[in-house]
Each structure stands twice: as C-alpha cells, then as structure tokens.
Motif scaffolding. Structure first.
Motif, PDB file in Angstrom:
ATOM      1  N   MET A  90       0.837  -1.171   0.000  1.00 48.51           N
ATOM      2  CA  MET A  90       0.000   0.000   0.000  1.00 48.51           C
ATOM      3  C   MET A  90       0.887   1.241   0.000  1.00 48.51           C
ATOM      4  O   MET A  90       1.782   1.367   0.811  1.00 48.51           O
ATOM      5  CB  MET A  90      -0.898  -0.007   1.233  1.00 48.51           C
ATOM      6  N   SER A  91       0.619   2.153  -0.884  1.00 45.39           N
ATOM      7  CA  SER A  91       1.412   3.368  -1.016  1.00 45.39           C
ATOM      8  C   SER A  91       0.980   4.398   0.017  1.00 45.39           C
ATOM      9  O   SER A  91      -0.188   4.515   0.358  1.00 45.39           O
ATOM     10  CB  SER A  91       1.233   3.946  -2.421  1.00 45.39           C
ATOM     11  N   VAL A  92       1.946   5.156   0.502  1.00 45.75           N
ATOM     12  CA  VAL A  92       1.672   6.263   1.407  1.00 45.75           C
ATOM     13  C   VAL A  92       1.288   7.476   0.571  1.00 45.75           C
ATOM     14  O   VAL A  92       1.920   7.769  -0.442  1.00 45.75           O
ATOM     15  CB  VAL A  92       2.924   6.574   2.255  1.00 45.75           C
ATOM     16  N   HIS A  93       0.246   8.178   0.992  1.00 42.19           N
ATOM     17  CA  HIS A  93      -0.211   9.372   0.287  1.00 42.19           C
ATOM     18  C   HIS A  93       0.088  10.602   1.126  1.00 42.19           C
ATOM     19  O   HIS A  93      -0.343  10.690   2.278  1.00 42.19           O
ATOM     20  CB  HIS A  93      -1.712   9.299  -0.001  1.00 42.19           C
ATOM     21  N   ILE A  94       0.813  11.538   0.530  1.00 40.97           N
ATOM     22  CA  ILE A  94       1.141  12.803   1.176  1.00 40.97           C
ATOM     23  C   ILE A  94       0.542  13.912   0.334  1.00 40.97           C
ATOM     24  O   ILE A  94       0.696  13.923  -0.886  1.00 40.97           O
ATOM     25  CB  ILE A  94       2.672  12.983   1.288  1.00 40.97           C
ATOM     26  N   LEU A  95      -0.134  14.836   0.989  1.00 42.55           N
ATOM     27  CA  LEU A  95      -0.749  15.958   0.290  1.00 42.55           C
ATOM     28  C   LEU A  95      -0.194  17.260   0.839  1.00 42.55           C
ATOM     29  O   LEU A  95      -0.169  17.464   2.046  1.00 42.55           O
ATOM     30  CB  LEU A  95      -2.271  15.925   0.459  1.00 42.55           C
ATOM     31  N   LEU A  96       0.241  18.126  -0.063  1.00 46.41           N
ATOM     32  CA  LEU A  96       0.725  19.456   0.290  1.00 46.41           C
ATOM     33  C   LEU A  96      -0.289  20.475  -0.188  1.00 46.41           C
ATOM     34  O   LEU A  96      -0.721  20.429  -1.341  1.00 46.41           O
ATOM     35  CB  LEU A  96       2.077  19.729  -0.376  1.00 46.41           C
ATOM     36  N   LEU A  97      -0.672  21.396   0.696  1.00 45.29           N
ATOM     37  CA  LEU A  97      -1.552  22.504   0.330  1.00 45.29           C
ATOM     38  C   LEU A  97      -0.843  23.794   0.675  1.00 45.29           C
ATOM     39  O   LEU A  97      -0.618  24.098   1.844  1.00 45.29           O
ATOM     40  CB  LEU A  97      -2.893  22.431   1.066  1.00 45.29           C
ATOM     41  N   ASP A  98      -0.447  24.533  -0.353  1.00 46.68           N
ATOM     42  CA  ASP A  98       0.249  25.805  -0.178  1.00 46.68           C
ATOM     43  C   ASP A  98      -0.123  26.705  -1.343  1.00 46.68           C
ATOM     44  O   ASP A  98       0.073  26.343  -2.502  1.00 46.68           O
ATOM     45  CB  ASP A  98       1.756  25.583  -0.132  1.00 46.68           C
ATOM     46  N   ALA A  99      -0.668  27.875  -1.043  1.00 46.54           N
ATOM     47  CA  ALA A  99      -1.119  28.794  -2.089  1.00 46.54           C
ATOM     48  C   ALA A  99       0.037  29.474  -2.819  1.00 46.54           C
ATOM     49  O   ALA A  99      -0.149  29.951  -3.937  1.00 46.54           O
ATOM     50  CB  ALA A  99      -2.039  29.856  -1.492  1.00 46.54           C
ATOM     51  N   ASP A 100       1.203  29.520  -2.210  1.00 49.21           N
ATOM     52  CA  ASP A 100       2.367  30.168  -2.825  1.00 49.21           C
ATOM     53  C   ASP A 100       2.967  29.211  -3.862  1.00 49.21           C
ATOM     54  O   ASP A 100       3.481  28.151  -3.505  1.00 49.21           O
ATOM     55  CB  ASP A 100       3.398  30.496  -1.751  1.00 49.21           C
ATOM     56  N   PRO A 101       2.932  29.570  -5.153  1.00 51.20           N
ATOM     57  CA  PRO A 101       3.395  28.633  -6.183  1.00 51.20           C
ATOM     58  C   PRO A 101       4.869  28.262  -6.048  1.00 51.20           C
ATOM     59  O   PRO A 101       5.236  27.109  -6.263  1.00 51.20           O
ATOM     60  CB  PRO A 101       3.120  29.346  -7.503  1.00 51.20           C
ATOM     61  N   ASN A 102       5.715  29.211  -5.684  1.00 47.76           N
ATOM     62  CA  ASN A 102       7.143  28.899  -5.541  1.00 47.76           C
ATOM     63  C   ASN A 102       7.400  28.001  -4.347  1.00 47.76           C
ATOM     64  O   ASN A 102       8.132  27.015  -4.441  1.00 47.76           O
ATOM     65  CB  ASN A 102       7.965  30.191  -5.431  1.00 47.76           C
ATOM     66  N   ALA A 103       6.804  28.339  -3.216  1.00 48.25           N
ATOM     67  CA  ALA A 103       6.974  27.510  -2.022  1.00 48.25           C
ATOM     68  C   ALA A 103       6.415  26.110  -2.258  1.00 48.25           C
ATOM     69  O   ALA A 103       7.021  25.115  -1.855  1.00 48.25           O
ATOM     70  CB  ALA A 103       6.296  28.164  -0.824  1.00 48.25           C
ATOM     71  N   SER A 104       5.284  26.033  -2.922  1.00 48.43           N
ATOM     72  CA  SER A 104       4.668  24.745  -3.207  1.00 48.43           C
ATOM     73  C   SER A 104       5.573  23.877  -4.075  1.00 48.43           C
ATOM     74  O   SER A 104       5.771  22.696  -3.789  1.00 48.43           O
ATOM     75  CB  SER A 104       3.321  24.963  -3.904  1.00 48.43           C
ATOM     76  N   MET A 105       6.141  24.469  -5.104  1.00 53.23           N
ATOM     77  CA  MET A 105       7.010  23.718  -6.013  1.00 53.23           C
ATOM     78  C   MET A 105       8.249  23.187  -5.280  1.00 53.23           C
ATOM     79  O   MET A 105       8.598  22.017  -5.398  1.00 53.23           O
ATOM     80  CB  MET A 105       7.425  24.608  -7.186  1.00 53.23           C
ATOM     81  N   VAL A 106       8.884  24.047  -4.495  1.00 46.21           N
ATOM     82  CA  VAL A 106      10.100  23.642  -3.781  1.00 46.21           C
ATOM     83  C   VAL A 106       9.782  22.598  -2.717  1.00 46.21           C
ATOM     84  O   VAL A 106      10.469  21.574  -2.608  1.00 46.21           O
ATOM     85  CB  VAL A 106      10.787  24.876  -3.147  1.00 46.21           C
ATOM     86  N   THR A 107       8.731  22.833  -1.936  1.00 46.94           N
ATOM     87  CA  THR A 107       8.385  21.908  -0.865  1.00 46.94           C
ATOM     88  C   THR A 107       7.949  20.557  -1.422  1.00 46.94           C
ATOM     89  O   THR A 107       8.314  19.510  -0.889  1.00 46.94           O
ATOM     90  CB  THR A 107       7.282  22.504   0.043  1.00 46.94           C
ATOM     91  N   CYS A 108       7.195  20.578  -2.499  1.00 43.04           N
ATOM     92  CA  CYS A 108       6.742  19.325  -3.107  1.00 43.04           C
ATOM     93  C   CYS A 108       7.932  18.504  -3.618  1.00 43.04           C
ATOM     94  O   CYS A 108       8.002  17.295  -3.390  1.00 43.04           O
ATOM     95  CB  CYS A 108       5.770  19.632  -4.236  1.00 43.04           C
TER      96      CYS A 108
END
Length: 134
Positions: A1-19
C-alpha cells in the motif's frame, strides 16, 4: 500500500520547492501538491492522505476548517503546518486541532525533513510506520 502525502500551499514557488523536497525525502510515497483549498478537499475525498502538509494562513478560516474536517473524517492522518503568517490566535486554534507538527515559514528544509521523517516513521496506534526505515 502506497503512502499518500498531500501538500496545500497557495504560494506557487513555495509549493514547487516543498513538493520536490517531499518527493526526494519519501520517494516511494505518492505526493500531491495543491494550491487551492477546494482542490485539496477533492484530493482528501479521493485519496485519503496519510500525511497533510499545509500552510493554512492564505486560506483564512477555510484552512483551519480543512484541518478540522480532515481530523474528523480521517483521524489517523498526520498534519504538519507550515505557517506563513503565524499569530498567537492561529497557534491557539491549531493546538485545539491536535496537529502533529508546527513550523513557521521560512522553515529550513532540513528542519521540515526532520519533522516529516519522524512522522513517517512513527507508529501512534501500534501500526506499521508509514514508510519503513531503510
């Protein structure tokens, strides 16, 4: 079973780097990255994440509501908050929601990595770790 991680961040740059960082940290996990509360809610319903990383600040009360609803419907989901606009009121509200980790932006990625590794290795209910140790 795969682990699912969800990131929610409105800042596109922060979201891209954190993801990208989360994908390197947990290469066997399925990682979803969303920038709107609505898209994140749809993901909640579809994949039932094991771990949510969220910056609730840009979403106002809706961000806290998402955490609250996720906690009600999926109490085993772990929640990490990366707050871009930390306030005492936000910290009090988050304490009531029993989140698993709280960091303030700009949080160094190694500190975020430490928190995520600890949560992914934790077994709060005696079950297997989300991601087994290498």
């Amino acid at each position: 079973m795969s682990v699912h991680i969800l990131l929610l961040d409105a800042d596109p740059n922060a979201s891209m780097v954190t993801c990208a960082f989360i994908r390197r940290l947990a290469p066997s996990a399925t990682v979803g990255c969303e920038r709107t509360a609505r898209a994140a809610w749809l993901q909640f319903q579809r994949i039932r994440p094991d771990l949510l990383v969220i910056d609730p600040s840009p979403f106002g009360p809706e961000g806290l509501l998402l955490i609250e609803l996720l906690r009600q419907q999926h109490p085993d989901c772990r929640v990490v908050v990366l707050a871009s606009k930390p306030t005492p009121a936000l910290r009090r509200k988050l304490a009531d929601l029993a989140i698993d980790a709280y960091l303030e932006k700009p949080a160094p990625l190694p500190l975020l990595g430490d928190q995520l590794r600890a949560l992914l290795a934790a077994t709060p209910t005696g079950e297997r770790p989300l991601i087994p140790a290498a």
